[in-house]
Write a protein that holds these residues in place. Structure first.
Motif, short mmCIF file in Angstrom:
data_model
loop_
_atom_site.label_atom_id
_atom_site.label_comp_id
_atom_site.label_asym_id
_atom_site.label_seq_id
_atom_site.Cartn_x
_atom_site.Cartn_y
_atom_site.Cartn_z
N PRO A 20 38.81 51.07 39.22
CA PRO A 20 37.82 51.45 39.96
C PRO A 20 37.03 50.18 40.57
O PRO A 20 36.41 50.07 41.62
CB PRO A 20 37.11 52.34 39.36
CG PRO A 20 38.28 52.94 38.51
CD PRO A 20 39.22 51.99 38.13
N THR A 21 37.14 48.97 39.53
CA THR A 21 36.13 47.91 39.82
C THR A 21 37.09 46.87 39.95
O THR A 21 36.69 45.66 39.95
CB THR A 21 35.20 47.84 38.67
OG1 THR A 21 35.76 47.66 37.48
CG2 THR A 21 34.15 48.86 38.57
N ALA A 22 38.32 46.97 39.97
CA ALA A 22 39.28 45.45 40.00
C ALA A 22 40.48 45.85 40.93
O ALA A 22 41.08 46.91 41.06
CB ALA A 22 39.80 45.44 38.69
N SER A 23 40.68 44.91 41.90
CA SER A 23 41.61 44.97 42.96
C SER A 23 43.16 44.55 42.40
O SER A 23 43.16 43.64 41.50
CB SER A 23 41.52 44.34 44.17
OG SER A 23 41.29 43.05 43.96
N PRO A 24 44.05 45.40 42.39
CA PRO A 24 45.48 44.93 41.82
C PRO A 24 46.20 43.89 42.44
O PRO A 24 46.76 43.00 41.92
CB PRO A 24 46.33 46.25 41.88
CG PRO A 24 45.74 46.98 43.06
CD PRO A 24 44.16 46.62 43.25
N GLY A 25 45.67 43.54 43.61
CA GLY A 25 46.53 42.58 44.56
C GLY A 25 47.90 43.25 45.21
O GLY A 25 47.78 44.24 45.55
N THR A 26 48.81 42.43 45.52
CA THR A 26 49.83 42.72 46.44
C THR A 26 51.20 42.41 45.76
O THR A 26 51.47 41.37 45.20
CB THR A 26 49.91 42.04 47.69
OG1 THR A 26 48.67 42.18 48.38
CG2 THR A 26 50.89 42.29 48.75
N ILE A 27 52.19 43.35 45.81
CA ILE A 27 53.59 43.01 45.47
C ILE A 27 54.48 43.06 46.77
O ILE A 27 54.56 44.20 47.10
CB ILE A 27 53.93 44.35 44.40
CG1 ILE A 27 53.12 44.03 43.13
CG2 ILE A 27 55.44 43.87 44.12
CD1 ILE A 27 53.35 45.50 42.44
N SER A 28 54.95 41.98 47.11
CA SER A 28 55.34 41.89 48.50
C SER A 28 56.57 40.91 48.58
O SER A 28 56.53 39.82 47.83
CB SER A 28 54.35 41.60 49.25
OG SER A 28 53.80 40.30 49.27
N GLY A 29 57.51 41.28 49.40
CA GLY A 29 58.49 40.29 49.81
C GLY A 29 59.56 40.03 48.64
O GLY A 29 60.27 39.02 48.67
N ASN A 30 59.59 40.81 47.54
CA ASN A 30 60.53 40.74 46.40
C ASN A 30 61.85 41.33 46.70
O ASN A 30 62.03 42.19 47.54
CB ASN A 30 59.94 41.50 45.26
CG ASN A 30 58.42 40.78 44.97
OD1 ASN A 30 58.54 39.55 44.30
ND2 ASN A 30 57.54 41.34 45.14
#
Length: 898
Positions: free
Chosen positions: A502-512
């Motif tokens: 809720p208070t932390a963005s996980p980021g991105t998992i991409s192009g793998n």
């Protein structure tokens, strides 16, 4: 000759089965008086003024005829004569030994110094004044309580057999400046410190310690007490034991602006720590290592820790480079563990602002290798690079962790674990996170604001391999362009993974890329909160799960407020469940625009007889393959819808639920400027120009600008956080107000930028950043938002931009003008515009992208709707308009699709 110092220089060994990073040896040293055929400086008593002794004879031993070494014209005095004269001097202040000739090589037989005085030994330059043991004697020794300074000379060709310090042994206080210690050799199990062995306080400044050898530990330097190096080069030293360059067994070692390069620890004495070893093995005391502004490069060991081996205590590495080292495991650094997973004495490693690049772990001894770092204690890596490392014989091309690891603000990029998968071999190209037995060895990893990019592995988990029983918690991560020859291009999980919150963005998992689970392969517990899993691919026989592959009865996958889009696979391009797949849930998440290689959308693949993940409501699915049956889920393009709102807060719903309006609540306003949907599509917010907020349905009120006692009249946009737990309000001046769990990332006034033309805003999918757009099409990016271009950047000059909407995966966006002109940036696909269909208007007020990234809606102030898509069942579908209902208004100010 008797030896009473550095006695019992034994090598403590451990059973390799109890050690995960094998062949690390420690050395136990003990302090005492040294009188073994060396020059011994003994602590002074108080006395008269000091004397200067002049050495003019290069011979070793006494000349036999010298009565006065204090004359600078007497060239008969040898170094040993000067030492003998010093021993008989009753002075209690500083005595000095000088060399008369501008250059020369001076021998010594190691006459013992019994006087108590402070001594300064001055050479005439390290290339001019050479003091040699002639391959038979130790050169210098300093006893406890004695203060000695040596400068501007070379100590060479000292020798010791089973005795420490072939070149220099120090038990007092010794300072060496602008000197060279080279070519000294100690043989036997007690021969620690080929160049220098220290039991007292040793300070080196501007010194080169090179080409020395030790039989047990510390090819260049062995330390048992206090060691400080500044502007020092420790190079090309060797040992058959631990610490090719430096072995700091206990006490403290402080190294600043120095180089430890080309050293090796290979042999039969438990070799480890090619460059530096800190701390003892077994139950001995711990050491402290502080490395600052230094380079540890090109070192080699047949054991663990090519650059640094930290057995116990604390090793702190700041603004330094640990590059190009080679070891069996921990090519760059090993901390706190041996092969077998036993943590030793709570070792702590702190790496800040440093590089651990281009190191190699050659074998891993069948276990976790760690091309860059192998950690079994507590390790913190901040603002650093772990790049281009290689672990051909084990797991963890960049990092192998089975202790407690915290990564922050760092890069773990372009590492490799290339060997074919076998047990723990070839897994975790970037990071392999293990759970292994041992004290404080729980395989716990936390990573924030870190990139794991371009890593590769033959086995599972090219970005991260999270093993059985281990845990991985991540926030604000970029896991992209990693390639696995097996499962899990981005993440392979067999333990517990928690991304975002809720208070932390996980980021991105991409192009793998992987065989199965291009983005994520899960066989245990995976929790993603506001995760973005986009643009991943599977290839090879039996490929499935371009975005996510969930398998085994233990595979529990929980996604909340997350996006799975634009992935590619032959089966289950977005999400694939294996036979006897696990369970889990989806809440308010979008799975759309995932395709087979042929271009057909296939968001999910659920084998016959398996149960789809439980819906917790509010999901948007691009097609009907995911089997979600929640009453608030929307599957397929035909299940989309949209809302529009007027300046009076009136709401109009098309193919979606009505949750209320401002007039319906009995409020009368004429300043509403925008509408924003709740993440579960079961409600919406409206915002007024004064920053007042109206919440309807599942949308929750988190505060307003008037509620803060702030009076404005320039609010133009509202942007909710991914889970609806907060929102941003944006003004025409680029000012930003954050409410609830929205995290303030900056503003234009905060940057000293003064404008008054901001017309819209949007956030990244993970909520870690936002974009502001001006009426001229200028873009401003904050937080983790990626600038993908602007109209001024394309030399396009307009002043009619009215809105912005992102693509589902957040890697592109659309800008719309009041004439319905559409501009696409990043991965946003242009599907048409109002002028492009020959319609001329000037009343478009908003744009909203379809969840499958294949189209968009434009909304006019009269409630007219323009839908652009790639076909009848994709993109934005038309569900009606106000003119089509014969409703005539001119005050529509916003619109949003579901």
């Amino acid at each position: 000759m008797g030896l009473s110092g550095f006695s019992e220089m034994g090598v403590v060994r451990r059973n390799a089965r109890a050690s995960r990073f094998a062949h690390h040896a420690g050395v136990v040293l003990s302090a005492g008086l040294l009188t073994a055929g060396v020059i011994v400086f003994v602590a002074p008593a108080a006395g008269a003024q000091g004397t200067t002794y002049y050495v003019g004879n290069v011979a070793a031993g006494s000349s036999g005829s010298v009565t006065d070494c204090s004359s600078n014209t007497n060239t008969d005095c040898t170094l040993d004569d000067a030492v003998a004269a010093f021993n008989n001097d009753a002075s209690g202040v500083t005595d000095t030994i000088d060399f008369i000739a501008p250059s020369g090589t001076y021998g010594t037989l190691g006459a013992a110094l019994t006087n108590s005085a402070t001594l300064v030994v001055n050479g005439n330059g390290a290339t001019n004044t050479l003091v040699t043991g002639a391959g038979a004697n130790q050169v210098f020794s300093v006893n406890s309580g004695t203060v000695v300074s040596i400068s501007s000379l070379t100590v060479e060709d000292g020798a010791a057999s089973s005795t420490p310090g072939a070149g220099i042994v120090n038990s007092g206080t010794l300072t060496v400046t602008n000197a060279v210690v080279t070519g000294n050799h100690g043989t036997g199990s007690g021969a620690a410190g080929g160049g220098i062995a220290n039991l007292g306080s040793l300070t080196l400044t501007g010194v080169t310690v090179s080409n020395n050898a030790a039989g047990s530990a510390g090819g260049g330097i062995a330390n048992m007490a206090s060691l400080a190096l500044t502007n020092v080069t420790v190079s090309n030293n060797t040992t058959a034991g631990a610490g090719g360059g430096i072995a700091s067994i206990q006490g403290s070692a402080t190294i600043d602006n120095s180089q430890v390069t080309g050293n090796s620890a290979t042999g039969s004495m438990g070799s480890a720590g090619g460059g530096i070893v800190s701390g003892t093995m077994g139950t001995g005391p711990s050491g402290t290592l502080t490395l600052t502004n230094s380079q540890v490069t090109g070192n080699t060991t047949s054991g663990g820790g090519g650059g640094i081996l930290n057995h116990a205590g604390t090793a702190t590495v700041t603004n330094s480079q640990i590059n190009g080292n080679t070891a069996a495991d921990g090519g760059g650094i090993v901390s706190g563990s041996g092969n077998g997973g036993v943590t030793i004495l709570g070792a702590t490693l702190i790496v800040t602002g440093s590089q651990v690049n281009g190191n190699t772990a050659t074998s891993g001894n069948g276990g976790p290798a760690g091309g860059g770092v192998a950690n079994g204690g507590t390790a913190t890596v901040d603002s650093s690079q772990v790049n281009g490392n290689n672990a051909p014989g084990g797991g963890g091309g960049g990092i192998a962790n089975h202790g407690l690891l915290t990564l922050s603000n760092s890069q773990v990029d372009n590492n490799a674990a290339p060997t074919d998968m076998s047990a723990n071999v070839g897994i975790g190209g970037g990071v392999a996170n293990f759970n292994a037995p041992g004290v404080h060895n729980s395989g716990v990893m936390t990573a924030t604001n870190t990139t794991l990019t371009g890593n590769s592995s033959a086995g599972p988990g090219a970005g991260v391999n999270n093993q059985t029983g281990a845990s991985f918690t991540g926030a604000s991560l970029t896991i992209t362009s990693n390639t696995s020859g097996n499962w899990g291009g981005g993440i392979y999980n067999d333990g517990t993974v928690n991304l975002g919150g809720p208070t932390a963005s996980p980021g991105t998992i991409s192009g793998n890329v992987a065989n199965q689970g291009g983005g994520v392969y899960n066989s245990s517990t995976f929790n993603g909160y506001a995760a973005t899993i986009v643009g991943n691919t599977t290839s090879g026989a039996g490929d499935a799960g371009g975005g996510i592959y969930n398998t085994t009865t233990g595979g529990i996958l929980n996604l909340s407020y997350s996006t799975v889009a634009g992935n590619v696979s032959d089966r289950g391009a977005g999400f694939a469940e294996g036979i006897s797949g696990g369970g889990g849930s989806w809440r308010a998440s979008t799975v759309a625009g995932n395709n087979t290689p042929g271009g057909s959308e296939q968001d999910c693949s659920i084998p016959t007889g398996d149960t789809a993940l439980t819906s917790l409501g509010g999901n948007v699915i691009g097609d009907s393959t995911c089997g979600l049956t929640g009453s608030t889920d929307r599957q397929g393009a035909a299940a989309q819808g949209y809302w529009m709102n007027g300046t009076d807060g009136g709401a109009f719903n098309f193919h979606t639920g009505f949750s209320g309006s401002v007039p319906g609540a009995g409020a009368h306003v004429n300043n509403v400027v925008a509408i924003a949907r709740a993440p579960d599509n079961q409600g919406y917010w409206m915002v007024g120009r004064d920053g007042g907020v109206f919440a309807f349905g599942s949308a929750k009120f988190h505060g307003s600008v008037p509620g803060l006692g702030i009076h404005v009249s320039n609010i133009v946009a509202m942007v909710p956080t991914p889970d609806g737990g907060g929102y941003y309000l944006v003004g025409t001046d680029g000012g930003v107000f954050a409410f609830g769990n929205a995290v303030y990332q900056g503003s234009l006034p905060g940057l000293g930028v003064h404008v008054n033309n901001i017309v819209g805003a949007t956030r990244t999918p993970d909520g870690g950043g936002y974009l502001l757009v001006g009426s001229d099409g200028g873009l401003f990016a904050f937080g983790d938002a990626v600038y993908g271009g602007s109209l001024p950047g394309l030399s396009i000059h307009v002043n009619n931009i009215v809105g912005i909407t992102p693509t589902t995966d957040g890697t592109g966006y659309y800008l719309v003008g009041s004439d319905g002109g559409l501009f696409a940036f990043g991965d946003a696909q242009f599907k048409g515009s109002v002028p492009g269909v020959g319609v001329h208007v000037n009343n478009v007020v908003a744009v909203s992208a379809a969840p499958d990234m294949r189209g968009y809606w434009l909304f006019g102030s009269d409630g007219g709707v323009y839908a652009f898509n790639a076909g009848p069942n994709t993109g934005a579908q038309f569900f009606g308009s106000l003119p089509g209902l014969s409703v005539h208004v001119t005050n529509v100010i916003g619109g949003t699709g579901t």
